[in-house]
Write a protein that holds these residues in place. Structure first.
Motif, PDB file in Angstrom:
ATOM      1  N   PHE A 179     -14.553 -12.031   7.719  1.00  0.00           N
ATOM      2  CA  PHE A 179     -15.398 -13.101   7.193  1.00  0.00           C
ATOM      3  C   PHE A 179     -16.119 -13.840   8.315  1.00  0.00           C
ATOM      4  CE2 PHE A 179     -12.056 -12.391   4.035  1.00  0.00           C
ATOM      5  CZ  PHE A 179     -12.849 -12.099   2.936  1.00  0.00           C
ATOM      6  N   SER A 180     -16.039 -13.299   9.532  1.00  0.00           N
ATOM      7  CA  SER A 180     -16.659 -13.955  10.680  1.00  0.00           C
ATOM      8  C   SER A 180     -18.176 -14.042  10.552  1.00  0.00           C
ATOM      9  CB  SER A 180     -16.290 -13.215  11.968  1.00  0.00           C
ATOM     10  OG  SER A 180     -14.929 -13.390  12.275  1.00  0.00           O
ATOM     11  N   LYS A 181     -18.809 -12.940  10.177  1.00  0.00           N
ATOM     12  CA  LYS A 181     -20.264 -12.920  10.101  1.00  0.00           C
ATOM     13  C   LYS A 181     -20.782 -13.486   8.774  1.00  0.00           C
ATOM     14  CE  LYS A 181     -20.487 -10.803  14.092  1.00  0.00           C
ATOM     15  NZ  LYS A 181     -19.062 -10.685  14.397  1.00  0.00           N
ATOM     16  N   LEU A 182     -19.887 -13.644   7.792  1.00  0.00           N
ATOM     17  CA  LEU A 182     -20.307 -14.115   6.477  1.00  0.00           C
ATOM     18  C   LEU A 182     -20.064 -15.613   6.302  1.00  0.00           C
ATOM     19  CD1 LEU A 182     -18.916 -11.215   4.254  1.00  0.00           C
ATOM     20  CD2 LEU A 182     -21.046 -11.316   5.557  1.00  0.00           C
ATOM     21  N   ILE A 183     -18.922 -16.106   6.789  1.00  0.00           N
ATOM     22  CA  ILE A 183     -18.578 -17.512   6.602  1.00  0.00           C
ATOM     23  C   ILE A 183     -18.519 -18.241   7.933  1.00  0.00           C
ATOM     24  CG2 ILE A 183     -16.842 -19.121   5.723  1.00  0.00           C
ATOM     25  CD1 ILE A 183     -16.041 -16.991   3.674  1.00  0.00           C
ATOM     26  N   SER A 184     -17.643 -17.775   8.835  1.00  0.00           N
ATOM     27  CA  SER A 184     -17.490 -18.458  10.116  1.00  0.00           C
ATOM     28  C   SER A 184     -16.679 -17.617  11.083  1.00  0.00           C
ATOM     29  CB  SER A 184     -16.768 -19.802   9.920  1.00  0.00           C
ATOM     30  OG  SER A 184     -16.182 -20.255  11.117  1.00  0.00           O
ATOM     31  N   LEU A 215     -23.826 -21.634   9.629  1.00  0.00           N
ATOM     32  CA  LEU A 215     -22.480 -22.205   9.683  1.00  0.00           C
ATOM     33  C   LEU A 215     -22.434 -23.427   8.764  1.00  0.00           C
ATOM     34  CD1 LEU A 215     -21.903 -21.875  13.528  1.00  0.00           C
ATOM     35  CD2 LEU A 215     -21.199 -20.303  11.709  1.00  0.00           C
ATOM     36  N   ASP A 216     -21.724 -23.278   7.652  1.00  0.00           N
ATOM     37  CA  ASP A 216     -21.715 -24.274   6.575  1.00  0.00           C
ATOM     38  C   ASP A 216     -20.620 -25.311   6.831  1.00  0.00           C
ATOM     39  OD1 ASP A 216     -22.210 -25.577   4.235  1.00  0.00           O
ATOM     40  OD2 ASP A 216     -21.616 -23.928   2.911  1.00  0.00           O
ATOM     41  N   ASN A 217     -20.808 -26.117   7.881  1.00  0.00           N
ATOM     42  CA  ASN A 217     -19.743 -27.026   8.296  1.00  0.00           C
ATOM     43  C   ASN A 217     -19.473 -28.132   7.283  1.00  0.00           C
ATOM     44  OD1 ASN A 217     -22.403 -27.933   9.285  1.00  0.00           O
ATOM     45  ND2 ASN A 217     -21.266 -29.690  10.080  1.00  0.00           N
ATOM     46  N   GLU A 218     -20.488 -28.596   6.581  1.00  0.00           N
ATOM     47  CA  GLU A 218     -20.263 -29.679   5.622  1.00  0.00           C
ATOM     48  C   GLU A 218     -19.378 -29.211   4.467  1.00  0.00           C
ATOM     49  OE1 GLU A 218     -23.955 -31.331   4.361  1.00  0.00           O
ATOM     50  OE2 GLU A 218     -24.490 -32.075   6.363  1.00  0.00           O
ATOM     51  N   THR A 219     -19.672 -28.035   3.925  1.00  0.00           N
ATOM     52  CA  THR A 219     -18.845 -27.508   2.836  1.00  0.00           C
ATOM     53  C   THR A 219     -17.431 -27.230   3.308  1.00  0.00           C
ATOM     54  OG1 THR A 219     -20.769 -26.516   1.763  1.00  0.00           O
ATOM     55  CG2 THR A 219     -18.620 -25.648   1.152  1.00  0.00           C
ATOM     56  N   LEU A 220     -17.299 -26.616   4.477  1.00  0.00           N
ATOM     57  CA  LEU A 220     -15.975 -26.274   4.981  1.00  0.00           C
ATOM     58  C   LEU A 220     -15.164 -27.522   5.340  1.00  0.00           C
ATOM     59  CD1 LEU A 220     -16.844 -23.144   7.139  1.00  0.00           C
ATOM     60  CD2 LEU A 220     -15.447 -23.179   5.068  1.00  0.00           C
TER      61      LEU A 220
END
Length: 392
Positions: free
Chosen positions: A236-241, A43-48
């Motif tokens: 995009f749930s399993k790929l991004i969030s 989970l790329d929270n900083e980028t998002l």
């Protein structure tokens, strides 16, 4: 308290078995193989969070806080079309894409548009329990099509098509939930052919395609469709969030697409614009490739660890090259529903396989998720599973 009389559509419909199991996982140190969550490190929270600031402070910021079109945020539709072309190998027009609140909503909209109470929907045996639950709410007659390690049994599918004249087939072709099985290319072609011959819609639910750790990608069923009967569902749930709840339905038939739009208008008006914008900008910045390279290596190690540890248990492990799940069959006399209680006392949880079958049964099967546990937790969890089996 007043005894309410509920709609008959809920008769015989229980809550999600997975959600019910989550209630049992509060004890310290519990290792859960029950869900289907991505790893925390995926989970790329900083980028998002940076993207969220950028899009809200940008020229479209106020528009993202306003009501939007049911048909979706145009930049997301554009980026989804590019994603499908470059990553899935299907070339579709932006106008054929309907953003949805996860692919779960796309399944619900298809059922709303197509299925009257008593209409037949063909499903894999076993299949994703969330979709089975939605089908039951709409009063569908669920007919299971057996599977093997190549996916759906095509002969059984044709027999069911002749016998039941189904409205829809629901299939997960890549790293199927729950079995991890991938449908062979030959069978994909046959499904498109049978849909054209017998006139049923195919809901090709494909959220796991990008999670391939070995082997080569296979063409979609959608790519073999000549009659506009295959609806391709992506997420995009399993790929991004998963928390953004952004998916899409790709629909060639304009009449069906319009029905889905109308159905969505009365469901949620539109998928939240900020979520659509987050995913659109993530794709536009070409961040997905590097992110996928990171998580694929991590998930591959977790899968290999689970497969290695399960080799010491008295279970048949179904082969898989991707996805998030491992499917196991125990000896015929083992009841994994009863075994689960012992496992929880020993600090590990899973989902009994019976919940994934439209007609129940198959009590000797279970589904294990590996993506939400570290390799060390997988070793400990499988050891606890082994201990519970020995006690049983």
């Amino acid at each position: 308290m007043y005894d309410l009389q509920f709609a008959r559509r809920f008769d015989g419909v229980s809550g999600s078995a997975i959600r019910d199991i989550f209630k049992l996982l509060g004890q310290p140190g519990m290792i859960s193989f029950a869900g289907g969550n991505p790893a925390w490190d995926a989970l790329d929270n900083e980028t998002l969070s940076q993207i969220a600031r950028d899009v809200l402070a940008g020229p479209d910021g106020k528009a993202l806080l306003q009501y939007g079109a049911t048909e979706g945020w145009k930049p997301l539709r554009e980026q989804t079309a590019r994603f499908l072309r470059e990553e899935v190998g299907i070339d579709v027009a932006e106008s054929e894409i309907l953003p949805t609140t996860g692919s779960t909503q796309a399944v619900d909209l298809l059922l709303k548009a197509l299925v009257n109470p008593g209409d037949t929907v063909l499903v894999e045996g076993p299949s994703f329990l969330g979709s089975l639950q939605a089908m039951r709410i709409y009063g569908a007659n669920l007919v299971e099509i057996p599977m093997d390690e190549q996916g759906l049994d095509i002969d059984a599918l044709e027999r069911a098509a002749i016998a039941y004249r189904p409205k829809m087939l629901y299939t997960i072709p890549n790293f199927q939930n729950p079995t991890g099985v991938t449908l062979s290319t030959a069978r994909r072609k046959e499904i498109a052919r049978l849909a054209a011959r017998y006139g049923f819609v195919v809901a090709e639910d494909d959220p796991y395609r990008g999670l391939r750790y070995a082997g080569n990608h296979l063409p979609s069923i959608f790519s073999f469709d000549t009659e506009g009967l295959v609806v391709y569902l992506t997420s995009f749930s399993k790929l991004i969030s998963p928390g953004t709840r952004v998916g899409a339905a790709v629909v060639k038939n304009p009449q069906l697409l319009r029905k889905l739009v109308i159905g969505k208008q009365s469901t949620d008006l539109h998928t939240p614009l900020i979520s659509q914008a987050l995913v659109a900008e993530y794709l536009a910045r070409d961040l997905l490739g590097a992110h996928m390279e990171k998580i694929l290596g991590m998930y591959a190690r977790q899968l290999q660890t689970m497969q290695r540890e399960l080799a010491a248990l008295p279970v048949k492990v179904f082969p898989t090259q991707g996805g998030l799940f491992v499917w196991c069959a125990l000896k015929a006399d083992v009841d994994t529903v009863a075994l689960l209680q012992k496992c929880i006392r020993n600090g590990v949880a899973y989902v009994p396989g019976t919940h994934f079958y439209a007609n129940g049964g198959h009590l000797n099967t279970l589904r294990l998720n590996f993506s939400n546990s570290t390799p060390e937790q997988i070793v400990q969890g499988v050891a606890a599973l082994k201990k519970s089996m020995e006690e049983e």
